[in-house]
Structure formats: C-alpha cells, structure tokens
Design a protein around this motif. Sequence first.
Motif, short mmCIF file in Angstrom:
data_model
loop_
_atom_site.label_atom_id
_atom_site.label_comp_id
_atom_site.label_asym_id
_atom_site.label_seq_id
_atom_site.Cartn_x
_atom_site.Cartn_y
_atom_site.Cartn_z
N ASP A 7 0.83 -1.21 0.00
CA ASP A 7 0.00 0.00 0.00
C ASP A 7 0.86 1.25 0.00
N ALA A 8 1.93 1.24 0.79
CA ALA A 8 2.83 2.39 0.85
C ALA A 8 3.55 2.60 -0.48
N PHE A 9 4.01 1.51 -1.07
CA PHE A 9 4.67 1.60 -2.38
C PHE A 9 3.72 2.18 -3.41
N ARG A 10 2.52 1.68 -3.44
CA ARG A 10 1.53 2.12 -4.41
C ARG A 10 1.22 3.62 -4.23
N ALA A 11 1.00 4.02 -2.98
CA ALA A 11 0.63 5.40 -2.70
C ALA A 11 1.76 6.38 -3.02
N GLU A 12 2.98 6.04 -2.60
CA GLU A 12 4.09 6.97 -2.79
C GLU A 12 4.51 7.07 -4.25
N VAL A 100 7.99 10.43 -18.61
CA VAL A 100 7.31 10.46 -17.32
C VAL A 100 5.86 10.02 -17.41
N ARG A 101 5.30 10.08 -18.62
CA ARG A 101 3.87 9.80 -18.76
C ARG A 101 3.51 8.37 -18.40
N ASP A 102 4.45 7.45 -18.47
CA ASP A 102 4.13 6.05 -18.19
C ASP A 102 4.42 5.67 -16.75
N PHE A 103 4.91 6.61 -15.92
CA PHE A 103 5.40 6.23 -14.60
C PHE A 103 4.30 5.71 -13.70
N ARG A 104 3.15 6.35 -13.67
CA ARG A 104 2.10 5.93 -12.75
C ARG A 104 1.58 4.54 -13.13
N GLY A 105 1.40 4.30 -14.43
CA GLY A 105 0.96 2.98 -14.86
C GLY A 105 2.01 1.92 -14.60
N PHE A 106 3.25 2.27 -14.84
CA PHE A 106 4.39 1.37 -14.58
C PHE A 106 4.42 0.98 -13.10
N ALA A 107 4.28 1.95 -12.21
CA ALA A 107 4.34 1.68 -10.77
C ALA A 107 3.13 0.90 -10.30
N THR A 108 1.96 1.19 -10.85
CA THR A 108 0.76 0.45 -10.48
C THR A 108 0.88 -1.01 -10.87
N ALA A 109 1.43 -1.26 -12.05
CA ALA A 109 1.62 -2.65 -12.49
C ALA A 109 2.61 -3.38 -11.58
N LEU A 110 3.65 -2.69 -11.13
CA LEU A 110 4.60 -3.31 -10.20
C LEU A 110 3.92 -3.65 -8.87
N ALA A 111 3.12 -2.70 -8.36
CA ALA A 111 2.43 -2.95 -7.09
C ALA A 111 1.47 -4.13 -7.22
N ASP A 112 0.75 -4.19 -8.33
CA ASP A 112 -0.18 -5.30 -8.53
C ASP A 112 0.56 -6.63 -8.59
N ARG A 113 1.70 -6.63 -9.25
CA ARG A 113 2.47 -7.87 -9.37
C ARG A 113 3.00 -8.31 -8.01
N CYS A 114 3.49 -7.38 -7.22
CA CYS A 114 3.97 -7.72 -5.88
C CYS A 114 2.84 -8.21 -4.99
N ALA A 115 1.68 -7.57 -5.11
CA ALA A 115 0.53 -7.96 -4.29
C ALA A 115 0.09 -9.38 -4.57
N ALA A 116 0.36 -9.87 -5.79
CA ALA A 116 -0.04 -11.22 -6.17
C ALA A 116 0.91 -12.29 -5.65
N GLU A 117 2.05 -11.88 -5.11
CA GLU A 117 3.05 -12.84 -4.61
C GLU A 117 2.67 -13.30 -3.20
N PRO A 118 3.10 -14.52 -2.80
CA PRO A 118 2.83 -14.99 -1.43
C PRO A 118 3.61 -14.16 -0.42
N PRO A 119 3.13 -14.08 0.82
CA PRO A 119 3.79 -13.24 1.82
C PRO A 119 5.21 -13.67 2.17
N ASP A 120 5.55 -14.92 1.91
CA ASP A 120 6.90 -15.40 2.23
C ASP A 120 7.82 -15.43 1.01
N ARG A 121 7.42 -14.74 -0.06
CA ARG A 121 8.23 -14.73 -1.28
C ARG A 121 9.60 -14.12 -1.01
#
Length: 211
Positions: A7-12, A100-121
């Motif tokens: 959540d912090a990564f996504r927001a910042e 810079v125009r792709d940064f927000r989409g790029f970061a959102t995709a990263l956050a989504d990918r991390c969120a899909a990983e198991p907590p012990d990854r």
Amino acid sequence: MTGTVVDAFRAEADALGHAASRWAERDWARPTRCAPWRVRELFAHVRITLGRLPGMLAEAAPERAEVSAAAYYRPDHRFSPETDAARIRLAQDQAPGLDVRDFRGFATALADRCAAEPPDRVVRTRHGDAMLLTDFLTTRVVELAVHGLDLADALDRPAWLTPPAAGVVLSLLFGRPAADLPGPPDRLLREATGRAPVTLDLTGLRPLTLG
C-alpha cells in the motif's frame, strides 16, 4: 502479498508520478542535493531502482531470506565510490529518454504484481542479497520517499510524502510507529537522513547508509 508495504509503495509511487506530470520543462533541469544529478536524472534513478523488480520476480526464489531491510543499507560495496559512480552514470545515460507519462501505470503494475506474490516470497537483489519481497519493497519505499523529498526541495514545492510511506520508512528508521515520533513526518525524515539540521528528538534512530 498484501498489507502495509504494498500500500505504501503504491501510494508513494502514484504521488510522485502525479507530481512529476505537472513539472515544466525547466523544472527537469533544476539541480538537486544529489549532485551531480539534476531533477531528470534523479527521477530516472528512482525509476531504475523500481524497474529491477520484474526481473527479480522472474527468477527462481532463493530458499530463504538472509538480509533484512535495515541490513540492506549496510556500508559495504553497494555504497562504494565505484558503485556510486556507476549508479550516477546509469541515471545520466537513461535520463534523456525518460518518459514520465508512463510512470504511474508502470508503478501500479509493479504494485499489482507484488501484491499477487505470497507473503513469504524471497527475491535476490542485484547485490546478491536474499530478501523477503516485503523487505526489498520496503527499500523501494525508502527510495521513493527520500528522493521524493530531494525532488520536492529541488523544485521548491511542498513535500508529497504520503502517510503510508512515512509510516513504513519511519518505522524502519526508529522501530516504532510514526505517530509516536516528534514533528511532521517530512521534517523528521529529512533530519533522520541528514537532509536538514537536527532540531527534533531523534532518540532511537537507526541510521541507514544511503548512496
């Protein structure tokens, strides 16, 4: 993987992308405290540090984590003059092609990918550290938050530090919740990382080696 760090990564990251989308061309050429980088090169550096995540997630996971988020910032080869020089050159090389125009989409995709990983990854960093993804993502929140302050100060703009990111970074630095610490979070973070003279009570600070 869910919870505070994602959540912090996504927001910042979203806050940085939103701020950067409003900068004029002259803003990108402003000097920063991270000499010799100007705004464009420092922004490029942040994007580079985030952009390593997909490759790390594509590799096989190490058997176990061996390095914590705090230990990632130990003063070894990763912050040597040679490594710093290579870090500087890479940002300088990539800055001219920065979109810079792709940064927000790029970061959102990263956050989504991390969120899909198991907590012990577990992932392995470019420095060879085996870390929990949550711990490595904490270091990316540090990059976003601290360099976000560097960028805001270079542009004479109010800090856009988000509460979730402030909570993650200050907890890493002090080992207790941001609500228990003195002063505005942006001021506290500047002082704790040597970016402003110390006027607040920094008792309990666990300094990080930052490049």
